[in-house]
Design an enzyme around this catalytic site. Structure first.
Site, PDB file in Angstrom:
ATOM      1  N   ASP A  75       0.964  -1.289   0.023  1.00 53.66           N
ATOM      2  CA  ASP A  75       0.321  -0.014  -0.135  1.00 53.66           C
ATOM      3  C   ASP A  75       0.791   1.299  -0.003  1.00 53.66           C
ATOM      4  O   ASP A  75       2.104   1.189   0.369  1.00 53.66           O
ATOM      5  CB  ASP A  75      -0.939   0.063   1.183  1.00 53.66           C
ATOM      6  N   HIS A 220       3.745  -2.110   3.219  1.00 58.13           N
ATOM      7  CA  HIS A 220       3.873  -0.689   2.486  1.00 58.13           C
ATOM      8  C   HIS A 220       5.366  -0.586   1.559  1.00 58.13           C
ATOM      9  O   HIS A 220       6.093  -1.123   2.134  1.00 58.13           O
ATOM     10  CB  HIS A 220       3.794   0.360   3.716  1.00 58.13           C
TER      11      HIS A 220
HETATM   12 ZN   LIG Z   1      -2.786   3.250   3.049  1.00 55.75          ZN
END
Ligand SMILES: [Zn+2]
Length: 258
Positions: A75, A220
């Site tokens: 993400d 991430h």
């Molecule tokens: Zn996010």
């Protein structure tokens, strides 16, 4: 699956029952407060646990899958570090899914194109990734998703159908916006905490025991730490004969509009 509409329907019935019972001196009014506290508690859990399916359907793993396949999801990119993550994925012949933020796509369009060209899936992670996401109107969320879909389509010529809500928050407005736009909400069942834990060893300690067929792992692509975790995780997966596939392959979903 508990749905918020049913919970509040039952709560209203319970409150009416308490009021009626109170009328005949069979109940105390403050019991209504207990009912409301329970409802607010369930709603808060439904908002913050992406696996709850409380407000809308969320795909967060493939429970039926017996093959040794999992989905790595990243993400908050694209980001300069995404390049190094893509290099690693290529080295170990693994595929992944990147839920990208519109504003970051504007900064790094070439990285988005590279993600797509190398066979990974691109999903939508809103335009601004606002910390107020849980309080935005359905109209505003709809706009965030549409702008980002348009940006992605301009770069890779495919319009995404997969959406990951920032912070994993779901609520009635996010449900309305995603259902209107026919976006599928993708969650996870393994949270690496790579933006919270400071030691790579601790992140690996969370992820490794949770690797099971059909798992979806949240990472991430914005920190060096995640990169170093992957440098250890990917060879481990190879030795265990696990294959990382895109989330749409894991879940048998269409990643883009046809
Ligand atoms: Zn996010």
């Amino acid at each position: 699956m508990i749905k918020h509409k049913y919970i509040w329907f039952v709560a209203v019935l319970a409150c009416l029952f308490i009021l009626a019972a109170h009328h005949y001196n069979q109940a105390q009014l403050h019991w209504i407060l207990y009912v409301l506290i329970i409802c607010v508690g369930i709603t808060a859990w439904g908002s913050f646990d992406i696996r709850s399916n409380y407000f809308t359907k969320v795909w967060y793993r493939n429970k039926q899958l017996a093959e040794k396949k999992i989905a790595l999801t990243f993400d908050d990119g694209p980001h300069p570090i995404t390049h190094q993550i893509l290099d690693l994925l290529r080295k170990y012949e693994m595929k992944a899914t990147f839920f990208c933020i519109g504003k970051e796509i504007e900064k790094y369009p070439e990285i988005l194109k590279r993600i797509h060209q190398e066979g990974h899936t691109v999903g939508n992670h809103t335009y601004t990734h606002s910390t107020k996401m849980g309080f935005l109107s359905a109209r505003k969320i709809n706009q965030e998703i549409r702008i980002t879909n348009k940006l992605i389509a301009e770069k890779i010529h495919q319009k995404p159908q997969l959406f990951r809500p920032p912070f994993g928050v779901t609520n009635p407005n996010i449900a309305i916006a995603t259902e209107d736009l026919k976006m599928k909400v993708i969650g996870w069942n393994v949270r690496s905490l790579d933006t919270v834990l400071s030691k790579e060893h601790d992140i690996l300690g969370r992820v490794l025991p949770r690797i099971k067929p059909g798992a979806i792992i949240l990472f991430h692509d914005t920190s060096e730490r995640t990169l170093h975790v992957l440098e250890q995780l990917l060879p481990y997966m190879k030795t265990k004969e696990y294959q990382c596939v895109t989330v749409d392959q894991l879940l048998n979903l269409q990643p883009y509009e046809s």
